[in-house]
Design a protein around this motif. Sequence first.
Motif, mmCIF file in Angstrom:
data_model
loop_
_atom_site.group_PDB
_atom_site.id
_atom_site.type_symbol
_atom_site.label_atom_id
_atom_site.label_comp_id
_atom_site.label_asym_id
_atom_site.label_seq_id
_atom_site.Cartn_x
_atom_site.Cartn_y
_atom_site.Cartn_z
ATOM 1 N N ARG A 1 0.841 -1.192 0.000
ATOM 2 C CA ARG A 1 0.000 0.000 0.000
ATOM 3 C C ARG A 1 0.885 1.255 0.000
ATOM 4 N NH1 ARG A 1 -4.657 1.209 -0.567
ATOM 5 N NH2 ARG A 1 -5.352 3.288 -0.014
ATOM 6 N N HIS A 2 1.925 1.250 0.825
ATOM 7 C CA HIS A 2 2.878 2.365 0.803
ATOM 8 C C HIS A 2 3.362 2.631 -0.627
ATOM 9 C CE1 HIS A 2 7.013 3.833 0.479
ATOM 10 N NE2 HIS A 2 6.711 4.621 1.502
ATOM 11 N N ASP A 3 3.731 1.581 -1.320
ATOM 12 C CA ASP A 3 4.320 1.757 -2.648
ATOM 13 C C ASP A 3 3.317 2.308 -3.658
ATOM 14 O OD1 ASP A 3 6.617 0.866 -1.511
ATOM 15 O OD2 ASP A 3 6.660 -1.078 -2.529
ATOM 16 N N LEU A 4 2.042 1.982 -3.484
ATOM 17 C CA LEU A 4 1.014 2.516 -4.376
ATOM 18 C C LEU A 4 0.718 3.987 -4.053
ATOM 19 C CD1 LEU A 4 -1.004 1.943 -6.664
ATOM 20 C CD2 LEU A 4 -2.654 1.239 -4.904
ATOM 21 N N VAL A 5 0.589 4.285 -2.751
ATOM 22 C CA VAL A 5 0.318 5.673 -2.349
ATOM 23 C C VAL A 5 1.469 6.590 -2.775
ATOM 24 C CG1 VAL A 5 0.031 7.231 -0.367
ATOM 25 C CG2 VAL A 5 -1.220 5.057 -0.442
ATOM 26 N N LEU A 6 2.697 6.125 -2.573
ATOM 27 C CA LEU A 6 3.840 6.961 -2.932
ATOM 28 C C LEU A 6 4.015 7.054 -4.449
ATOM 29 C CD1 LEU A 6 5.877 8.507 -1.026
ATOM 30 C CD2 LEU A 6 4.232 6.987 0.067
ATOM 31 N N ALA A 7 3.559 6.041 -5.166
ATOM 32 C CA ALA A 7 3.657 6.103 -6.630
ATOM 33 C C ALA A 7 2.910 7.321 -7.159
ATOM 34 C CB ALA A 7 3.105 4.827 -7.264
ATOM 35 N N ILE A 8 1.745 7.617 -6.579
ATOM 36 C CA ILE A 8 0.978 8.771 -7.070
ATOM 37 C C ILE A 8 1.417 10.081 -6.406
ATOM 38 C CG2 ILE A 8 -0.994 8.380 -5.482
ATOM 39 C CD1 ILE A 8 -1.262 9.843 -9.028
ATOM 40 N N THR A 9 1.786 10.048 -5.116
ATOM 41 C CA THR A 9 2.092 11.313 -4.427
ATOM 42 C C THR A 9 3.537 11.757 -4.602
ATOM 43 O OG1 THR A 9 2.596 10.148 -2.373
ATOM 44 C CG2 THR A 9 0.341 10.961 -2.636
ATOM 45 N N SER A 10 4.400 10.875 -5.065
ATOM 46 C CA SER A 10 5.806 11.262 -5.147
ATOM 47 C C SER A 10 6.502 10.763 -6.416
ATOM 48 C CB SER A 10 6.542 10.724 -3.913
ATOM 49 O OG SER A 10 7.907 11.062 -3.961
ATOM 50 N N HIS A 11 6.354 9.480 -6.733
ATOM 51 C CA HIS A 11 7.136 8.918 -7.832
ATOM 52 C C HIS A 11 6.660 9.456 -9.185
ATOM 53 C CE1 HIS A 11 7.844 5.347 -4.849
ATOM 54 N NE2 HIS A 11 8.237 6.498 -4.389
ATOM 55 N N LEU A 12 5.344 9.427 -9.422
ATOM 56 C CA LEU A 12 4.834 9.949 -10.694
ATOM 57 C C LEU A 12 5.118 11.456 -10.852
ATOM 58 C CD1 LEU A 12 3.344 9.452 -13.369
ATOM 59 C CD2 LEU A 12 1.189 9.835 -12.144
ATOM 60 N N PRO A 13 4.863 12.291 -9.814
ATOM 61 C CA PRO A 13 5.232 13.706 -9.966
ATOM 62 C C PRO A 13 6.695 13.911 -10.366
ATOM 63 C CG PRO A 13 3.877 13.440 -8.009
ATOM 64 C CD PRO A 13 4.138 12.050 -8.540
ATOM 65 N N HIS A 14 7.596 13.146 -9.795
ATOM 66 C CA HIS A 14 8.999 13.302 -10.176
ATOM 67 C C HIS A 14 9.234 12.857 -11.620
ATOM 68 C CE1 HIS A 14 9.864 14.164 -5.953
ATOM 69 N NE2 HIS A 14 11.034 14.612 -6.381
ATOM 70 N N LEU A 15 8.621 11.748 -12.011
ATOM 71 C CA LEU A 15 8.812 11.261 -13.382
ATOM 72 C C LEU A 15 8.342 12.302 -14.399
ATOM 73 C CD1 LEU A 15 9.715 8.591 -14.836
ATOM 74 C CD2 LEU A 15 7.282 8.140 -15.151
ATOM 75 N N ILE A 16 7.193 12.885 -14.132
ATOM 76 C CA ILE A 16 6.607 13.907 -15.007
ATOM 77 C C ILE A 16 7.509 15.135 -15.080
ATOM 78 C CG2 ILE A 16 4.641 15.475 -15.207
ATOM 79 C CD1 ILE A 16 4.146 12.445 -15.719
ATOM 80 N N ALA A 17 8.039 15.525 -13.937
ATOM 81 C CA ALA A 17 8.910 16.710 -13.897
ATOM 82 C C ALA A 17 10.206 16.449 -14.662
ATOM 83 C CB ALA A 17 9.210 17.096 -12.445
ATOM 84 N N PHE A 18 10.816 15.291 -14.426
ATOM 85 C CA PHE A 18 12.023 14.940 -15.177
ATOM 86 C C PHE A 18 11.715 14.944 -16.679
ATOM 87 C CE2 PHE A 18 13.428 12.428 -11.256
ATOM 88 C CZ PHE A 18 14.503 13.236 -10.967
#
Lengths: 307, 307
Positions: free
Chosen positions: A183-200
Amino acid sequence: MTDAPFKTIGIIGAGHIGSSIARAAREAWPSVSITLYDANADIRSRAKTAQLGAVVDRAQEAAANADLVVLAVPVGAMGAAAAEIVGALKAEAVLTDVGSVKGAVVEAVAKQVPAHAFYVPGHPIAGTEHSGPESGLAKLFQNRWLILTPLYDPRSEYAYAVSQLETFWRALGANVAHMRPDRHDLVLAITSHLPHLIAFNIVATAEDLENITESEVVKYSAGGFRDFTRIAASDPTMWRDVFLNNREAVLEVLGRFTEDLAALQRAIRWGDGDVLFDTFERARRVRREVIEAGQDTPAPNFGRVGD
Amino acid sequence: MTDAPFKTIGIIGAGHIGSSIARAAREAWPSVSITLYDANADIRSRAKTAQLGAVVDRAQEAAANADLVVLAVPVGAMGAAAAEIVGALKAEAVLTDVGSVKGAVVEAVAKQVPAHAFYVPGHPIAGTEHSGPESGLAKLFQNRWLILTPLYDPRSEYAYAVSQLETFWRALGANVAHMRPDRHDLVLAITSHLPHLIAFNIVATAEDLENITESEVVKYSAGGFRDFTRIAASDPTMWRDVFLNNREAVLEVLGRFTEDLAALQRAIRWGDGDVLFDTFERARRVRREVIEAGQDTPAPNFGRVGD
């Protein structure tokens, strides 16, 4: 001041998070013993200059006498870092990590930990775009969330280790939540990992446009692009490891993002202003909730007035 | 202090940019006469309370005696705003606008302007995520770029009008550049319009995930998502109009963005860490250039420490 739950702390990895933990723990308990190790000799030397604590040349030395050992290395290096120190863990030592991915890190670390020590995986949702031992901030964890993903371990000693680690993080200013690793990995995927990917990605797209020069992009960046470059300034190694180790969850939320973006693209192409307005209006409401939850301030930051 | 190039200024639209121009001009020349109009009676009332200048109930009154008239309304409302005031423009009045799109705005406004007045389209690359007459900031334009897209008008009086408008914006702290409207629209599509579209989209995607609650997204937003909500807090009407009026350029850069994102998606799926690392490293370099160009500071803002 809370009594120190751990008298001696060993930190493996003297980067942004490791150095922030050192500074925050020192501020909470001036007499606590802090020892740091980093695999990179240059970082060790800079950690000494930054006066973060004792700096040692072997990972085992940082772990040997520690009540708490913190693995603060990129997600892809957690398994190897654990391998270096597990033999040195003393009885009832608490081992934790700060990895931004929990499933893969627990998988790599848990099996190595001896029965006489307690591994409690963790992740502080905090950070800046800066890196390195000089970038540590004692206040980094204030009012931020710390997620623990405890193992299934029915021993009462394990429950005690979890509570001691919670006390530690609360004293550093964090709020503590528990989650399962997936669950941590899914929540962080949207709140942190995807935002960084998009920004990069958008920064790279802008750099590749052959009919607009990079200097033009930089010059006129105050219209929004600038704020993406700030997010995209984060450590490339750390982020490469996050994406390689949280593949399924990131691909899942990325698929949703792409789908939604296609709908906006279609609305632009066909001039459907209502779809655009409704989407933008909803985004604004989420912004208000972020401010109400104390996770940002309403100060007009986007313009960075007064810089 | 530069002598005021315009003694009387009429501002149509008392939102974020209009109110910032009023405050900045008042700071530059305390004795200048400023009159504002807004189509919304509530905004007019708030503009009075905010003491931005004289507030009038008809657009023509704001334009009638003005040496400079500024259209500071959403891009889609520029044509109608111009229609209200062109009949009131005095001889040699300078008319400008602050629209984030130039091609469509020039198309809607230029043909309406009488020969005795001079229309010089403009766009200040500045703003915050805030809206309304209370949000105006006298320093908003300091060290920001102001792009002018002058018409083809060979009269020497027109050239003089352009130079007076440049003097005005420089006194407000801005750097001035000239561009053709179509080039402006392409450069802004990548540096401003696409970043906003992406930010709006990711916030909406997060809200729609049925297996993650909105409160979870908000709670753990400090990992990057928070900074997207800040960008996505901008005025929905303004942004709807931008996308409806800069369709071709936005669709072009959006196509490139989507293509590049697909390459990153593939690298994640197949575990190609080198592609990820190289992309992230390039983004970091662009960040350094933004800071060197004075368009942002290196302060650790992402973490918003000290809030």
